[in-house]
Design a protein around this motif. Structure first.
Motif, PDB file in Angstrom:
ATOM      1  N   THR A   8       0.842  -1.205   0.000  1.00 51.79           N
ATOM      2  CA  THR A   8       0.000   0.000   0.000  1.00 51.79           C
ATOM      3  C   THR A   8       0.875   1.253   0.000  1.00 51.79           C
ATOM      4  OG1 THR A   8      -0.120   0.066   2.400  1.00 51.79           O
ATOM      5  CG2 THR A   8      -1.828  -1.184   1.260  1.00 51.79           C
ATOM      6  N   GLU A  10       0.690   5.609   0.395  1.00 52.02           N
ATOM      7  CA  GLU A  10      -0.136   6.724   0.881  1.00 52.02           C
ATOM      8  C   GLU A  10       0.476   8.051   0.455  1.00 52.02           C
ATOM      9  OE1 GLU A  10      -2.242   8.334   4.990  1.00 52.02           O
ATOM     10  OE2 GLU A  10      -0.603   6.900   5.090  1.00 52.02           O
ATOM     11  N   VAL A  12      -0.058  12.269   0.897  1.00 54.34           N
ATOM     12  CA  VAL A  12      -0.709  13.272   1.736  1.00 54.34           C
ATOM     13  C   VAL A  12      -0.483  14.656   1.122  1.00 54.34           C
ATOM     14  CG1 VAL A  12      -0.814  14.345   4.014  1.00 54.34           C
ATOM     15  CG2 VAL A  12      -0.388  11.884   3.820  1.00 54.34           C
ATOM     16  N   SER A  31      -5.595  12.998   2.530  1.00 57.95           N
ATOM     17  CA  SER A  31      -4.874  11.722   2.487  1.00 57.95           C
ATOM     18  C   SER A  31      -5.422  10.862   1.360  1.00 57.95           C
ATOM     19  CB  SER A  31      -5.013  10.984   3.825  1.00 57.95           C
ATOM     20  OG  SER A  31      -4.519  11.782   4.886  1.00 57.95           O
ATOM     21  N   THR A  33      -4.866   6.953  -0.276  1.00 54.42           N
ATOM     22  CA  THR A  33      -4.254   5.634  -0.099  1.00 54.42           C
ATOM     23  C   THR A  33      -4.558   4.754  -1.302  1.00 54.42           C
ATOM     24  OG1 THR A  33      -4.567   5.837   2.292  1.00 54.42           O
ATOM     25  CG2 THR A  33      -4.045   3.656   1.432  1.00 54.42           C
ATOM     26  N   GLN A  34      -3.541   4.040  -1.787  1.00 52.43           N
ATOM     27  CA  GLN A  34      -3.701   3.192  -2.974  1.00 52.43           C
ATOM     28  C   GLN A  34      -3.098   1.809  -2.709  1.00 52.43           C
ATOM     29  OE1 GLN A  34      -1.507   4.330  -6.468  1.00 52.43           O
ATOM     30  NE2 GLN A  34      -3.093   3.532  -7.825  1.00 52.43           N
ATOM     31  N   ASN A  35      -3.803   0.733  -3.121  1.00 53.67           N
ATOM     32  CA  ASN A  35      -3.323  -0.657  -3.018  1.00 53.67           C
ATOM     33  C   ASN A  35      -2.633  -1.020  -4.319  1.00 53.67           C
ATOM     34  OD1 ASN A  35      -3.193  -3.602  -3.056  1.00 53.67           O
ATOM     35  ND2 ASN A  35      -4.592  -3.538  -1.284  1.00 53.67           N
ATOM     36  N   SER A  41      -7.967   2.001  -5.817  1.00 50.69           N
ATOM     37  CA  SER A  41      -7.694   3.196  -5.033  1.00 50.69           C
ATOM     38  C   SER A  41      -8.870   3.516  -4.134  1.00 50.69           C
ATOM     39  CB  SER A  41      -7.411   4.387  -5.962  1.00 50.69           C
ATOM     40  OG  SER A  41      -8.539   4.616  -6.782  1.00 50.69           O
ATOM     41  N   TYR A  42      -8.579   4.272  -3.160  1.00 47.72           N
ATOM     42  CA  TYR A  42      -9.606   4.676  -2.214  1.00 47.72           C
ATOM     43  C   TYR A  42      -9.869   6.175  -2.358  1.00 47.72           C
ATOM     44  CZ  TYR A  42      -8.469   0.182  -0.086  1.00 47.72           C
ATOM     45  OH  TYR A  42      -8.241  -1.137   0.117  1.00 47.72           O
ATOM     46  N   SER A  45      -9.244  11.195   1.770  1.00 48.11           N
ATOM     47  CA  SER A  45      -9.793  11.578   3.071  1.00 48.11           C
ATOM     48  C   SER A  45      -9.381  13.020   3.356  1.00 48.11           C
ATOM     49  CB  SER A  45      -9.254  10.651   4.161  1.00 48.11           C
ATOM     50  OG  SER A  45      -9.646  11.105   5.441  1.00 48.11           O
TER      51      SER A  45
END
Length: 446
Positions: A8, A10, A12, A31, A33-35, A41-42, A45
């Motif tokens: 993962t 991240e 920012v 923020s 975050t990516q797998n 991807s998410y 935040s």
């Protein structure tokens, strides 16, 4: 766990707000975050660090204060603007009262009044103001820089007199046109003096070559003060309509406050330029203690009122500078003065681009036609030294020359280290100069 963490990533992002790099405020943290394994991807935040209201408040404030405030302006900017806004507010309130009286005197609302009569009177008022502004610029335009504080006060005092004339105009119908023109003439002095001194003060406030920004933000501040003053003025005019005593009480009370606010505003200023009075204060203190006063210290000691009032004031300082005449015209001197100048040019002033002549406590300065701004400053400082030596009963020319040779360069360096600008002396323009040729035995004046 370690392999999963490695899969993962991240990112920012931080959001900052502000116009100066040293005055930034963090408003949000984003923020992301990516797998890497699944390439999924998410959603980002977002965490906000300040409320939208605080952000809006800062944006509104930026419309009224210079970019980078307070680091982009001098320390005396804020207190000066507060007092200046208060005096402006009182001016706009009084303007409504004086305008109401003026329109009544012209005949607005009366059936017997004619449009052509009112138009002619208004035109005569404006014409007088224009001519007055030109004449004032001709006689005093070159002196406004040297005494910005004093002329700032004088400008607002003349504005007060102009509004007083408007308020008096209905009481003297037979002399209405004369009073109308007198008030316009008074306000024309205000326009020239206030505009010129404001430009000088704007240059003083600007620490980062941001004079245009300061001027623009001042326009915003003045607009708000104008709107508030107009609203309060209309309310006051409505309440006092038909009550002459109430109108005069309100007008005089606001005038007193206006004069007090103006005095407090100019007293807040710590100008770093050298004019005749500030130079006198600094030099006399230096001769006594060997130390140079800071601009803030001198500000508390200098007199901002006109000279004829200063002589009555308990705060009056040693006025050696008032006995110095800069840029004297050679042809205005008598034969005895010219004979002494000839002797001085060949003795005490061989290397100088100026000549000093003392008569009955008055020191006259003759500048050379090739003299520079630095020569003008040195000539004035030497004249101040001469004035002190004469007061102490000592030899003025020879001892002042010794002081210049021994202390002048160090004195100027101390001025610069204390925050003073020494590139020139702010004094009335030197319009008369002279040239002298020194022969083997005497001097010759062209």
């Amino acid at each position: 766990m370690e392999s999963k963490a490695a899969e993962t990533a991240e990112m920012v992002f931080e959001e900052w707000n502000g116009t100066a790099s040293t005055k930034l405020t963090k408003t949000a943290t984003i923020s992301f975050t990516q797998n890497k394994a699944s390439s999924s991807s998410y959603s980002p935040s977002i965490k906000r660090s300040s409320s939208p209201f605080n952000h809006f408040t800062r944006r509104v404030l930026q419309a009224f204060v210079p970019e980078g405030f307070p680091d982009s302006v001098t320390l005396d900017y804020a207190p000066f603007q507060v007092w200046d806004s208060l005096q402006g507010l009182s001016t706009y309130v009084r303007t409504m009262l004086s305008t109401q009286a003026l329109l009544s005197a012209i005949g607005v609302g009366e059936k017997s009044a004619t449009v052509i009569g009112a138009t002619f009177q208004w035109f005569l008022r404006d014409l007088t103001g224009m001519l007055g502004g030109i004449l004032f610029t001709f006689y005093q335009g070159s002196n406004l820089d040297s005494n910005a504080k004093m002329w700032r006060l004088v400008a607002d005092l003349m504005n007060d007199l102009g509004m007083l004339m408007d308020l008096l105009s209905p009481l003297f119908p037979s002399a209405f046109s004369f009073i109308l023109c007198l008030g316009s003439l008074s306000r024309s002095f205000t326009g020239v003096a206030s505009g010129a001194t404001r430009a000088a003060l704007t240059q003083h406030f600007a620490l980062q070559n941001n004079a245009a920004d300061i001027s623009a933000k001042e326009g915003s501040q003045e607009t708000v003060a104008t709107m508030m003053g107009m609203a309060l003025g209309m309310l006051l005019a409505r309440i006092t309509m038909g009550h002459s005593l109430s109108i005069w009480i309100c007008f005089l009370s606001l005038t007193l406050f206006h004069m007090y606010a103006n005095y407090k505003a100019v007293c807040c200023l710590s100008l770093t330029t050298l004019n005749c009075q500030r130079s006198s204060i600094i030099l006399l203190h230096f001769l006594e203690t060997g130390q140079v006063l800071s601009p803030k210290q001198v500000s508390s000691m200098e007199c901002v009122l006109p000279l004829w009032i200063t002589s009555w004031s308990s705060k009056s300082v040693n006025l050696i500078h008032s006995r110095i005449c800069m840029g004297v015209r050679i042809s205005s001197l008598n034969s005895n003065d010219l004979r002494e100048l000839s002797h001085l040019a060949g003795s005490h002033y061989k290397k100088a681009k100026y000549l000093l002549l003392e008569r009955k406590g008055v020191i006259k300065i003759v500048m050379h036609k090739d003299s520079t701004a630095a020569d003008v400053l040195q000539a004035f400082i030497r004249a101040l030294v001469m004035g002190k030596l004469i007061h102490d009963g000592r030899s003025p020319h020879s001892e002042s020359q010794l002081w210049i040779d021994k202390h002048y360069e160090g004195f100027v360096l101390k001025l610069q280290s204390s925050g003073w600008r020494t590139e020139r002396l702010l004094s009335p323009s030197v319009t008369w100069r002279a040239n002298w040729l020194i022969g083997s035995s005497n001097g010759k004046f062209d």
